[in-house]
Design a protein around this motif. Sequence first.
Motif, PDB file in Angstrom:
ATOM      1  N   THR A 145       0.938  -1.064   0.039  1.00 31.99           N
ATOM      2  CA  THR A 145      -0.012  -0.147   0.035  1.00 31.99           C
ATOM      3  C   THR A 145       1.052   1.288   0.061  1.00 31.99           C
ATOM      4  OG1 THR A 145      -1.813   1.216   1.232  1.00 31.99           O
ATOM      5  CG2 THR A 145      -0.136   0.070   2.673  1.00 31.99           C
ATOM      6  N   PRO A 146       0.627   2.271  -0.769  1.00 35.44           N
ATOM      7  CA  PRO A 146       1.554   3.478  -1.041  1.00 35.44           C
ATOM      8  C   PRO A 146       1.968   4.083   0.418  1.00 35.44           C
ATOM      9  CG  PRO A 146      -0.330   3.512  -2.635  1.00 35.44           C
ATOM     10  CD  PRO A 146      -0.681   2.332  -1.345  1.00 35.44           C
ATOM     11  N   VAL A 147       3.002   4.623   0.382  1.00 36.25           N
ATOM     12  CA  VAL A 147       3.447   5.360   1.670  1.00 36.25           C
ATOM     13  C   VAL A 147       2.585   6.766   1.472  1.00 36.25           C
ATOM     14  CG1 VAL A 147       5.288   6.721   2.426  1.00 36.25           C
ATOM     15  CG2 VAL A 147       5.808   4.600   1.587  1.00 36.25           C
ATOM     16  N   THR A 148       2.169   7.231   2.676  1.00 43.10           N
ATOM     17  CA  THR A 148       1.230   8.368   2.656  1.00 43.10           C
ATOM     18  C   THR A 148       2.143   9.544   3.276  1.00 43.10           C
ATOM     19  OG1 THR A 148       0.489   7.818   4.661  1.00 43.10           O
ATOM     20  CG2 THR A 148      -0.721   7.145   2.489  1.00 43.10           C
ATOM     21  N   THR A 149       2.901   9.183   4.339  1.00 42.31           N
ATOM     22  CA  THR A 149       3.534  10.354   4.831  1.00 42.31           C
ATOM     23  C   THR A 149       5.153   9.759   5.389  1.00 42.31           C
ATOM     24  OG1 THR A 149       1.390  10.922   6.318  1.00 42.31           O
ATOM     25  CG2 THR A 149       3.410  11.338   7.296  1.00 42.31           C
ATOM     26  N   TYR A 150       5.955  10.916   5.514  1.00 45.78           N
ATOM     27  CA  TYR A 150       7.371  10.588   5.776  1.00 45.78           C
ATOM     28  C   TYR A 150       7.525  11.575   7.025  1.00 45.78           C
ATOM     29  CZ  TYR A 150       8.416   8.214   1.424  1.00 45.78           C
ATOM     30  OH  TYR A 150       8.610   7.342   0.296  1.00 45.78           O
ATOM     31  N   THR A 151       8.179  11.017   8.071  1.00 42.63           N
ATOM     32  CA  THR A 151       8.449  11.682   9.446  1.00 42.63           C
ATOM     33  C   THR A 151       9.998  11.897   9.527  1.00 42.63           C
ATOM     34  OG1 THR A 151       6.338  10.860  10.478  1.00 42.63           O
ATOM     35  CG2 THR A 151       8.187  11.766  11.837  1.00 42.63           C
ATOM     36  N   ILE A 152      10.475  13.111   9.600  1.00 39.07           N
ATOM     37  CA  ILE A 152      11.959  13.322   9.861  1.00 39.07           C
ATOM     38  C   ILE A 152      12.259  13.508  11.293  1.00 39.07           C
ATOM     39  CG2 ILE A 152      13.854  14.675   9.233  1.00 39.07           C
ATOM     40  CD1 ILE A 152      10.909  14.441   7.009  1.00 39.07           C
ATOM     41  N   THR A 153      13.084  12.834  11.727  1.00 42.94           N
ATOM     42  CA  THR A 153      13.497  12.901  13.185  1.00 42.94           C
ATOM     43  C   THR A 153      14.800  13.557  13.293  1.00 42.94           C
ATOM     44  OG1 THR A 153      12.046  11.124  13.852  1.00 42.94           O
ATOM     45  CG2 THR A 153      13.613  11.680  15.461  1.00 42.94           C
ATOM     46  N   CYS A 154      15.118  14.310  14.250  1.00 46.70           N
ATOM     47  CA  CYS A 154      16.559  14.798  14.034  1.00 46.70           C
ATOM     48  C   CYS A 154      16.746  14.895  15.849  1.00 46.70           C
ATOM     49  CB  CYS A 154      16.509  16.242  13.973  1.00 46.70           C
ATOM     50  SG  CYS A 154      15.312  17.371  14.461  1.00 46.70           S
ATOM     51  N   ALA A 155      18.070  14.717  16.240  1.00 43.63           N
ATOM     52  CA  ALA A 155      18.540  14.551  17.527  1.00 43.63           C
ATOM     53  C   ALA A 155      19.786  15.207  17.771  1.00 43.63           C
ATOM     54  CB  ALA A 155      18.546  13.181  17.964  1.00 43.63           C
ATOM     55  N   ALA A 191      15.939  13.169  20.990  1.00 45.60           N
ATOM     56  CA  ALA A 191      15.213  13.185  19.554  1.00 45.60           C
ATOM     57  C   ALA A 191      13.805  13.951  19.500  1.00 45.60           C
ATOM     58  CB  ALA A 191      15.203  11.773  19.063  1.00 45.60           C
ATOM     59  N   ARG A 192      13.560  14.314  18.464  1.00 43.74           N
ATOM     60  CA  ARG A 192      12.168  14.909  18.368  1.00 43.74           C
ATOM     61  C   ARG A 192      11.889  15.174  16.761  1.00 43.74           C
ATOM     62  NH1 ARG A 192      12.140  20.206  16.218  1.00 43.74           N
ATOM     63  NH2 ARG A 192      14.213  21.224  15.863  1.00 43.74           N
ATOM     64  N   THR A 193      10.604  15.118  16.527  1.00 40.56           N
ATOM     65  CA  THR A 193      10.075  15.174  15.272  1.00 40.56           C
ATOM     66  C   THR A 193      10.395  16.519  14.852  1.00 40.56           C
ATOM     67  OG1 THR A 193       8.464  13.356  15.518  1.00 40.56           O
ATOM     68  CG2 THR A 193       8.045  15.043  13.580  1.00 40.56           C
ATOM     69  N   CYS A 194      11.185  16.651  13.670  1.00 44.53           N
ATOM     70  CA  CYS A 194      11.401  18.172  13.147  1.00 44.53           C
ATOM     71  C   CYS A 194      10.854  18.298  11.667  1.00 44.53           C
ATOM     72  CB  CYS A 194      13.072  18.245  13.098  1.00 44.53           C
ATOM     73  SG  CYS A 194      13.807  16.874  12.092  1.00 44.53           S
ATOM     74  N   ALA A 195      10.077  17.393  11.114  1.00 43.73           N
ATOM     75  CA  ALA A 195       9.276  17.813   9.861  1.00 43.73           C
ATOM     76  C   ALA A 195       8.684  16.392   9.415  1.00 43.73           C
ATOM     77  CB  ALA A 195      10.205  17.935   8.867  1.00 43.73           C
ATOM     78  N   THR A 196       7.641  16.653   9.067  1.00 41.82           N
ATOM     79  CA  THR A 196       6.706  15.506   8.384  1.00 41.82           C
ATOM     80  C   THR A 196       6.316  16.112   6.940  1.00 41.82           C
ATOM     81  OG1 THR A 196       4.597  16.410   9.298  1.00 41.82           O
ATOM     82  CG2 THR A 196       5.704  14.710  10.440  1.00 41.82           C
ATOM     83  N   PRO A 236      22.573  22.751  12.941  1.00 46.11           N
ATOM     84  CA  PRO A 236      22.311  21.182  12.473  1.00 46.11           C
ATOM     85  C   PRO A 236      23.419  20.697  12.427  1.00 46.11           C
ATOM     86  CG  PRO A 236      22.115  23.252  10.710  1.00 46.11           C
ATOM     87  CD  PRO A 236      22.306  23.880  12.208  1.00 46.11           C
ATOM     88  N   MET A 237      24.716  21.000  12.261  1.00 47.81           N
ATOM     89  CA  MET A 237      25.786  20.164  12.070  1.00 47.81           C
ATOM     90  C   MET A 237      26.235  19.293  13.233  1.00 47.81           C
ATOM     91  SD  MET A 237      26.448  21.049   8.990  1.00 47.81           S
ATOM     92  CE  MET A 237      28.082  20.299   8.918  1.00 47.81           C
ATOM     93  N   GLN A 238      25.532  19.727  14.346  1.00 45.75           N
ATOM     94  CA  GLN A 238      25.607  18.969  15.707  1.00 45.75           C
ATOM     95  C   GLN A 238      24.520  18.010  15.760  1.00 45.75           C
ATOM     96  OE1 GLN A 238      28.754  18.927  17.345  1.00 45.75           O
ATOM     97  NE2 GLN A 238      29.360  20.244  15.648  1.00 45.75           N
ATOM     98  N   HIS A 239      23.612  17.444  14.894  1.00 46.97           N
ATOM     99  CA  HIS A 239      22.537  16.845  14.930  1.00 46.97           C
ATOM    100  C   HIS A 239      22.640  15.487  13.934  1.00 46.97           C
ATOM    101  CE1 HIS A 239      20.642  20.320  16.732  1.00 46.97           C
ATOM    102  NE2 HIS A 239      19.622  19.776  16.878  1.00 46.97           N
ATOM    103  N   THR A 240      21.993  14.270  14.221  1.00 46.52           N
ATOM    104  CA  THR A 240      21.769  13.427  13.435  1.00 46.52           C
ATOM    105  C   THR A 240      20.256  13.413  13.094  1.00 46.52           C
ATOM    106  OG1 THR A 240      21.248  12.001  15.410  1.00 46.52           O
ATOM    107  CG2 THR A 240      23.370  11.952  14.457  1.00 46.52           C
ATOM    108  N   PHE A 241      19.808  12.813  11.855  1.00 45.84           N
ATOM    109  CA  PHE A 241      18.809  12.809  11.187  1.00 45.84           C
ATOM    110  C   PHE A 241      18.301  11.351  10.620  1.00 45.84           C
ATOM    111  CE2 PHE A 241      20.460  16.961  10.739  1.00 45.84           C
ATOM    112  CZ  PHE A 241      19.251  18.201  10.994  1.00 45.84           C
ATOM    113  N   TRP A 242      17.156  11.022  10.734  1.00 44.18           N
ATOM    114  CA  TRP A 242      16.659   9.821  10.199  1.00 44.18           C
ATOM    115  C   TRP A 242      15.024  10.079   9.772  1.00 44.18           C
ATOM    116  CZ3 TRP A 242      18.101  10.350  15.262  1.00 44.18           C
ATOM    117  CH2 TRP A 242      17.077  10.030  16.234  1.00 44.18           C
TER     118      TRP A 242
END
Length: 304
Positions: free
Chosen positions: A206-216, A222-227, A245-251
């Motif tokens: 089934t198609p992807v409807t949303t992507y959530t970007i997490t940063c820490a 960690a927190r949600t920084c964009a959807t 942002p250079m001192q963060h990781t993202f997934w």
Amino acid sequence: MDRRPVRHIRPRGRASARRSLLTAVVAVLLALGTAGGASPPAGAQTLDGGEDPTNPGPVIELEDRRFTASNENVSARPGNFNQSPGGWPYWNHTAWYTHVPAETADTTLIVAPQTAWPATIEVWTADGTYVTRGFSPSPGQRMTIDVRLEAGVVYHLALGSSSTARGAATITMAEEPTAPTDVSVTAGVGRPTVVSWAAPADDGGTPVTTYTITCAPFDGLARTCATVSGNPAPTSVTVTGVINPMQHTFWVTATTLAGDSPPSEQVTPVPTPVTTTTMPTTTTTAPTTTAPTTTTMPTTTTTA
């Protein structure tokens, strides 16, 4: 996941009108968010569903993960649900199909009626043991049911009706998507933070409807920084509000009707190159001024 096709088994003959075959067409559900009105694609493969729960239609082709079933030609009454095993069916006018999972998985059954009718779904094992059931919240509305299906077990699925109405519905046997891949982040002083990624290699049916970007931050929570959402959902976003942002990781995590994917790999930003603009050099040459020439007239002396 093992994607090997499963052998189709045709129903055994026409023993009686009670064992009439009905036609169901394999279809791609183009808009799972739409409650009905979906049309099967032209030239789609045909599956036959059986009316007798002990003699169902063919094995569902998992390579497609979805098919369209119909009970429009079925007339059957509910069984004795309190009897177990063998108390099937629970609903009216049920058309039966068989599914044998290649591996154990948490599965989401998504049933999307093609018109406004009160569709139902029920799942049993081949020996008549009840597993789960569900119905449309309102005529024509899509329903989802979560069920754990065990590898190698023969399941009998039935499309039915909670009233005397009949119709067709697209049934999707979805699983959670795999993780997004190829995540990258660019950032810099005075530059936007841009996160990009590739869609999951397997959307689970089934198609992807949303992507959530997490940063820490390196030393924080960690927190949600964009959807981002859409059909299809975009695969990049400019993230705001992240200090240093250079001192963060993202997934990144993908979401479908079947649930959330595992998180992608964690990445740190790549500095955005600083562009230096060189101004052109202009050389100005002053005009040369020539001094005027003085002409000396000869002197004439006259002697009286």
